[in-house]
Design a protein around this motif. Structure first.
Motif, PDB file in Angstrom:
ATOM      1  N   GLY A   1       0.808  -1.211   0.000  1.00  0.00           N
ATOM      2  CA  GLY A   1       0.000   0.000   0.000  1.00  0.00           C
ATOM      3  C   GLY A   1       0.839   1.258   0.000  1.00  0.00           C
ATOM      4  O   GLY A   1       0.538   2.229  -0.706  1.00  0.00           O
ATOM      5  N   VAL A   2       1.907   1.241   0.786  1.00  0.00           N
ATOM      6  CA  VAL A   2       2.820   2.389   0.829  1.00  0.00           C
ATOM      7  C   VAL A   2       3.491   2.577  -0.526  1.00  0.00           C
ATOM      8  O   VAL A   2       3.588   3.698  -1.045  1.00  0.00           O
ATOM      9  CB  VAL A   2       3.855   2.202   1.967  1.00  0.00           C
ATOM     10  CG1 VAL A   2       4.987   3.199   1.858  1.00  0.00           C
ATOM     11  CG2 VAL A   2       3.172   2.321   3.327  1.00  0.00           C
ATOM     12  N   ALA A   3       3.933   1.467  -1.132  1.00  0.00           N
ATOM     13  CA  ALA A   3       4.567   1.553  -2.455  1.00  0.00           C
ATOM     14  C   ALA A   3       3.580   2.076  -3.494  1.00  0.00           C
ATOM     15  O   ALA A   3       3.953   2.860  -4.373  1.00  0.00           O
ATOM     16  CB  ALA A   3       5.102   0.186  -2.865  1.00  0.00           C
ATOM     17  N   ALA A   4       2.311   1.679  -3.403  1.00  0.00           N
ATOM     18  CA  ALA A   4       1.291   2.134  -4.352  1.00  0.00           C
ATOM     19  C   ALA A   4       1.066   3.643  -4.247  1.00  0.00           C
ATOM     20  O   ALA A   4       0.635   4.272  -5.208  1.00  0.00           O
ATOM     21  CB  ALA A   4      -0.022   1.386  -4.124  1.00  0.00           C
ATOM     22  N   MET A   5       1.378   4.221  -3.091  1.00  0.00           N
ATOM     23  CA  MET A   5       1.247   5.667  -2.918  1.00  0.00           C
ATOM     24  C   MET A   5       2.486   6.401  -3.419  1.00  0.00           C
ATOM     25  O   MET A   5       2.574   7.620  -3.321  1.00  0.00           O
ATOM     26  CB  MET A   5       1.017   6.003  -1.446  1.00  0.00           C
ATOM     27  CG  MET A   5      -0.327   5.560  -0.930  1.00  0.00           C
ATOM     28  SD  MET A   5      -0.672   6.146   0.758  1.00  0.00           S
ATOM     29  CE  MET A   5       0.499   5.225   1.717  1.00  0.00           C
ATOM     30  N   GLY A   6       3.464   5.632  -3.916  1.00  0.00           N
ATOM     31  CA  GLY A   6       4.672   6.243  -4.446  1.00  0.00           C
ATOM     32  C   GLY A   6       5.753   6.488  -3.417  1.00  0.00           C
ATOM     33  O   GLY A   6       6.706   7.216  -3.681  1.00  0.00           O
ATOM     34  N   ILE A   7       5.603   5.891  -2.260  1.00  0.00           N
ATOM     35  CA  ILE A   7       6.604   6.058  -1.200  1.00  0.00           C
ATOM     36  C   ILE A   7       7.585   4.897  -1.295  1.00  0.00           C
ATOM     37  O   ILE A   7       7.186   3.736  -1.394  1.00  0.00           O
ATOM     38  CB  ILE A   7       5.927   6.097   0.183  1.00  0.00           C
ATOM     39  CG1 ILE A   7       4.946   7.269   0.244  1.00  0.00           C
ATOM     40  CG2 ILE A   7       6.967   6.189   1.289  1.00  0.00           C
ATOM     41  CD1 ILE A   7       4.064   7.279   1.462  1.00  0.00           C
ATOM     42  N   GLY A   8       8.876   5.200  -1.249  1.00  0.00           N
ATOM     43  CA  GLY A   8       9.912   4.185  -1.382  1.00  0.00           C
ATOM     44  C   GLY A   8       9.875   3.166  -0.261  1.00  0.00           C
ATOM     45  O   GLY A   8       9.463   3.470   0.865  1.00  0.00           O
ATOM     46  N   PRO A   9      10.322   1.949  -0.530  1.00  0.00           N
ATOM     47  CA  PRO A   9      10.278   0.865   0.462  1.00  0.00           C
ATOM     48  C   PRO A   9      11.131   1.141   1.702  1.00  0.00           C
ATOM     49  O   PRO A   9      10.865   0.585   2.762  1.00  0.00           O
ATOM     50  CB  PRO A   9      10.785  -0.352  -0.304  1.00  0.00           C
ATOM     51  CG  PRO A   9      11.457   0.167  -1.512  1.00  0.00           C
ATOM     52  CD  PRO A   9      10.866   1.512  -1.803  1.00  0.00           C
TER      53      PRO A   9
END
Length: 65
Positions: free
Chosen positions: A51-59
């Motif tokens: 979900g975080v990655a889908a928001m464009g936030i790096g892992p």
């Protein structure tokens, strides 16, 4: 992405492991085995990371355990 200590509670009962929250103190999951608990925690972790990655936030935003 941090929660207050105790927000999610995991306790061992006579029948297995149960999960609850300070927001709903009288509600607990049904007891599960240790193996099921670990599997579901890993599934939750993966879901949050996706979900975080889908928001464009790096892992790297969420540290590895």
């Amino acid at each position: 992405m941090q929660a207050d200590p105790g927000l999610i509670r995991t306790v061992q009962s006579g029948d297995g492991w149960r999960v609850g929250s300070i927001f709903t103190p009288d509600f607990w999951t049904s007891p599960v085995t240790w193996e099921v608990l670990v599997t579901e925690i890993k599934r939750f972790d993966r879901s949050v990371r996706e979900g975080v990655a889908a928001m464009g936030i790096g892992p790297a935003f969420i540290p590895e355990p």
